[in-house]
Write an enzyme that holds these catalytic residues in place. Structure first.
Site, PDB file in Angstrom:
ATOM      1  N   PHE A   1       0.860  -1.184   0.000  1.00  0.00           N
ATOM      2  CA  PHE A   1       0.000   0.000   0.000  1.00  0.00           C
ATOM      3  C   PHE A   1       0.898   1.236   0.000  1.00  0.00           C
ATOM      4  O   PHE A   1       1.846   1.320   0.776  1.00  0.00           O
ATOM      5  CB  PHE A   1      -0.914   0.022   1.229  1.00  0.00           C
ATOM      6  N   GLU A   2       0.584   2.192  -0.873  1.00  0.00           N
ATOM      7  CA  GLU A   2       1.367   3.423  -0.974  1.00  0.00           C
ATOM      8  C   GLU A   2       0.424   4.621  -0.939  1.00  0.00           C
ATOM      9  O   GLU A   2      -0.481   4.733  -1.749  1.00  0.00           O
ATOM     10  CB  GLU A   2       2.166   3.446  -2.286  1.00  0.00           C
ATOM     11  N   GLN A   3       0.668   5.516   0.028  1.00  0.00           N
ATOM     12  CA  GLN A   3      -0.131   6.721   0.209  1.00  0.00           C
ATOM     13  C   GLN A   3       0.709   7.944  -0.131  1.00  0.00           C
ATOM     14  O   GLN A   3       1.876   8.021   0.238  1.00  0.00           O
ATOM     15  CB  GLN A   3      -0.600   6.819   1.664  1.00  0.00           C
TER      16      GLN A   3
END
Length: 833
Positions: free
Chosen positions: A312-314
């Site tokens: 997951f990349e924010q």
């Protein structure tokens, strides 16, 4: 400003996390009450994270804690183990069952989910979301939470990089005002070197899952294999001008050893994230970026170990709030997004429980027994490297055996002191295949990280595949060096420089004032009734030296040999049967060293960290780090060697160049690699020409290419990480003790050296063709093949060592790191200056 006013400011700025996301019916152990301010108002410190986890565990029968050890700076890494009170009461039984997963005999009833956050210290929103999630799971009475904790054990690791995390939080908090500044140029968003991404020794911990060079990683790997999770979620941040990413990544960039079923489950889980983020009206993307290729990352290591890993990349605010192409991105927004996908991960895993359990069961089915054939591995005379490799395999739960006796196979001798046998058929056969994977053809030439990483190259192993030993040839315990029996008739002691720990022993001897010499040529002595051959680099310690009592040097050297696991031999005569006698000028006297490592502006943090960790922990030499901006003011007369890692040093002017020239002329040695060579050449400190990327890019033709080809063309022009082979001059001082005439190296930069007009400065060149493993465009193969890779240029009384590649790659490239020890301890004296 009081807390209620502060809350109003945050709400007005859109920074405060919506309370609905962290609502829990039980208000005891409130995270806001514990912190004294709303979550996300300030960046958390690691001690606050651990403190809140301990408070939850003390007050909730759903929560217990597990320690995975300490970071370099002695910050403890805690993981919250959250499940129903009934499951908490039988954790020992659950863990006993999990220990049988790889044997295929575990009862697959409970779901094990591991949520891990902020492995990069400046990707802080994940750790904040982790605490909010821990509170929710510990206190919520929602039905889905109750059902989840009955059927699953949830592991939450808020921060996997405590040292980098605190470095970043100190920076962000120290540069934040009460009125948040979203300007991209604000100091809060521009960390000083080296930034918070890295750990204490500036390692990228999300590249260490296979190599296990850092204590933080070793603790995580132990936790993974103890619990053998079904799902691992790895939460990161990316550039602030992006939105939100979750796997699957680009399908064509998935490693072939990862099963299609793994990717199908990843996509099924992704549907839960899509719905959850759509509900928040949060833009996202998937399949169009990142990959599932290198198994040394937190989202891919599970894929080769019977689990499903998800990345997951924010988009990152790198502070409180920052302007972006999607509008202002805030820490609060980032926390909310990661919390949302944390919840959707749990709900998705619960809905897909049967499929996840079946996947892991099938992954290990039929792998219980060991096969009779496998790999016979030799570290070419380096017992310390054998033990390092054995430790790495053991931590990955790969089964292996030591040799009870020397084995001769296909005209090669595998000695018990430096060899291992690893059966191909075993529970960890999939991971074993990944550790030694070799391939040069790929469906897609785009790589987020390296395209190859095999341990045979990293350790420069001699390998015999498909070997079938007799069981009596194997042992569960290592064969120890022969017992050393000191003789009063001995005149000298000899240490084999092929041993990886010999450099550390040499440094200790010199620190105690013992004079040590090094053999510059091979020689043969009579030992225990047989001729014993010694290579160049062999260390000679004469036993009669001024300032030492009789037997004192022998006792000290014997103690160090035992401490470092070194075979120690003694010579009863200075006479050589072949080659130089021990008292000849072919044994050069060595002097103690005091290196300086350039850090700070312009230098590449990870490569500085690799050199620092090597000098500090492998050799044990106190090494000052001096920022490049201070070189002009530092008195270099106090140092013997100056090390320049990869980087852009063009800010250093002519005055610094002249100062370094004087340093070398007076007897100093500069050891430089990759980008640093460009500056050395510009300042006339390096005579050999440096070929930059523009030279090599001319090899590529764009004829008959269209717009559609642009991305694949750029990918072919990149060298993300391929293993090339050097050919060594075996008698050159920089090659002493390496054990072979060839050396695999990791190449990850488009840079090379031209052939020198002086034939005696070249120490190595690329094999032609150079590629050993991974992806390298044919244009580069032709351009690099046969060209110079390493030179040692005498200059005045000193020398300049230039390396086209980084031989210390991630501190796992043990087969090549001895080049640095040679440059440190043997130059300039071995060049005859």
């Amino acid at each position: 400003m009081n807390s209620s006013l502060f809350r109003r400011v945050l709400l007005l700025c859109g920074l405060l996390l919506p309370l609905g996301l962290v609502a829990a019916q039980d208000k005891t152990d409130s995270l806001e009450a514990y912190l004294g301010y709303p979550l996300g108002s300030w960046h958390l410190r690691h001690d606050q994270i651990n403190g809140y986890l301990k408070q939850l565990a003390a007050n909730s029968d759903r929560v217990s804690l597990e320690s995975t050890g300490f970071s370099h700076e002695h910050r403890e890494q805690l993981t919250a183990v959250i499940t129903s009170p009934t499951n908490q009461a039988r954790l020992a039984q659950i863990l006993a069952n999990r220990s049988r997963v790889k044997q295929g005999t575990a009862e697959q009833d409970l779901l094990i989910i591991w949520l891990a956050y902020s492995i990069h210290g400046d990707e802080a929103s994940g750790a904040h979301a982790a605490l909010a999630l821990a509170q929710q799971l510990a206190q919520s009475r929602e039905q889905w939470v109750q059902e989840l904790l009955t059927q699953a054990v949830v592991l939450i690791t808020p921060t996997q990089n405590p040292d980098g995390f605190d470095r970043f939080s100190t920076w962000a908090n120290g540069n934040a005002g009460l009125n948040p500044v979203s300007d991209e140029e604000h100091r809060e968003h521009m960390q000083a070197w080296p930034g918070g991404r890295y750990n204490h020794f500036l390692a990228d911990l999300n590249r260490d899952w296979l190599f296990l060079r850092q204590p933080e990683t070793r603790g995580r790997i132990a936790l993974f294999h103890k619990w053998q999770p079904h799902l691992v979620c790895d939460f990161h941040e990316m550039g602030h001008n992006q939105s939100y990413f979750f796997q699957p990544g680009v399908p064509e960039r998935t490693h072939p050893l990862t099963s299609k079923r793994n990717q199908e489950l990843t996509d099924k889980l992704a549907n839960f994230h899509r719905r959850a983020l759509d509900g928040r009206k949060q833009p996202y993307f998937s399949r169009q970026s990142f990959d599932d290729f290198f198994y040394g990352k937190g989202s891919t290591y599970p894929d080769i170990n019977g689990a499903v890993g998800m990345l997951f990349e924010q988009a990152s605010a790198r502070g409180q709030i920052q302007d972006s192409n999607f509008g202002p991105v805030s820490l609060q927004q980032a926390i909310g997004n990661h919390l949302t996908t944390s919840v959707s991960s749990l709900q998705g895993a619960l809905a897909l429980k049967a499929e996840l359990l079946d996947y892991q069961r099938a992954f290990y089915r039929g792998k219980r027994n060991l096969g009779r054939s496998g790999k016979l591995l030799s570290t070419r005379g380096d017992g310390a490297a054998r033990d390092d490799l054995a430790t790495l395999l053991r931590q990955h739960q790969v089964q292996y055996s030591y040799l009870r006796q020397d084995i001769r196979e296909d005209k090669k001798v595998f000695r018990a002191m430096d060899s291992l046998f690893v059966p191909d058929e075993q529970p960890q056969s999939a991971l074993l295949a990944a550790l030694f994977d070799q391939r040069t053809e790929f469906a897609d030439a785009t790589f987020y990280d390296v395209s190859a990483w095999d341990l045979a190259s990293a350790y420069n192993l001699a390998v015999e595949n498909d070997f079938r030993p007799e069981w009596e040839q194997l042992s569960e315990l290592p064969l120890l060096p022969p017992r050393f029996e000191p003789s009063d008739a001995a005149v000298a002691l000899l240490l084999d420089w092929r041993q990886g720990n010999a450099a550390a022993a040499l440094a200790k001897l010199q620190a105690r004032g013992v004079r040590v010499r090094v053999a510059s040529k091979p020689f043969t002595q009579r030992q225990s009734g047989r001729n014993r051959e010694y290579g160049p680099g062999t260390l000679l310690i004469l036993l009669q030296q001024p300032g030492f009592e009789a037997g004192e040097i022998q006792a000290l050297t014997q103690q160090l040999a035992h401490q470092f696991g070194l075979p120690l031999e003694q010579s009863l005569s200075a006479q050589a049967m072949v080659g130089a006698d021990l008292g000849s000028d072919d044994f050069y006297p060595l002097t103690p060293i005091k290196p300086l490592l350039v850090s700070g502006r312009g230098s590449e943090p990870t490569e500085v960290g690799e050199l620092w960790q090597y000098l500090d922990t492998r050799i044990g030499i106190p090494t000052p780090l001096v920022d490049s901006d201070r070189l002009e003011k530092v008195s270099l007369e106090n140092y013997s060697h100056l090390l320049l890692a990869d980087g852009d040093y063009m800010h250093l002017d002519e005055d610094v160049g002249r100062k370094l020239a004087n340093f070398v002329n007076a007897g100093g040695v500069i050891i430089a690699q990759k980008g640093a060579l460009i500056w050395l050449k510009k300042r006339n400190l390096l005579r050999t020409d440096v070929r930059e990327d523009r030279f090599f890019l001319q090899q590529f033709s764009t004829a008959e290419l269209s717009w559609e080809d642009r991305e694949s063309f750029k990918a072919r022009q990149a060298i993300g990480g391929a293993i090339l082979e050097w050919q060594l001059d075996p008698l050159h001082p920089l090659s002493w003790g390496l054990g072979s005439a060839s050396l695999p190296v990791m190449k990850n930069q488009v840079l090379g050296l031209a052939d020198s007009s002086d034939p005696f400065v070249e120490a190595a060149h690329y094999r032609d063709p150079p590629l050993r493993n991974g992806f390298l465009a044919p244009e580069y193969g032709r351009a690099f093949g046969g060209t110079t890779t390493m030179v040692a240029e005498p200059r005045g009384k000193g020398a300049v060592v230039a390396l086209a590649d980084n031989l210390m790659f991630r501190n796992v490239w043990l087969g090549a790191e001895r080049v640095y020890a040679n440059a440190l301890f043997f130059l300039p004296v071995a060049l005859g200056n």
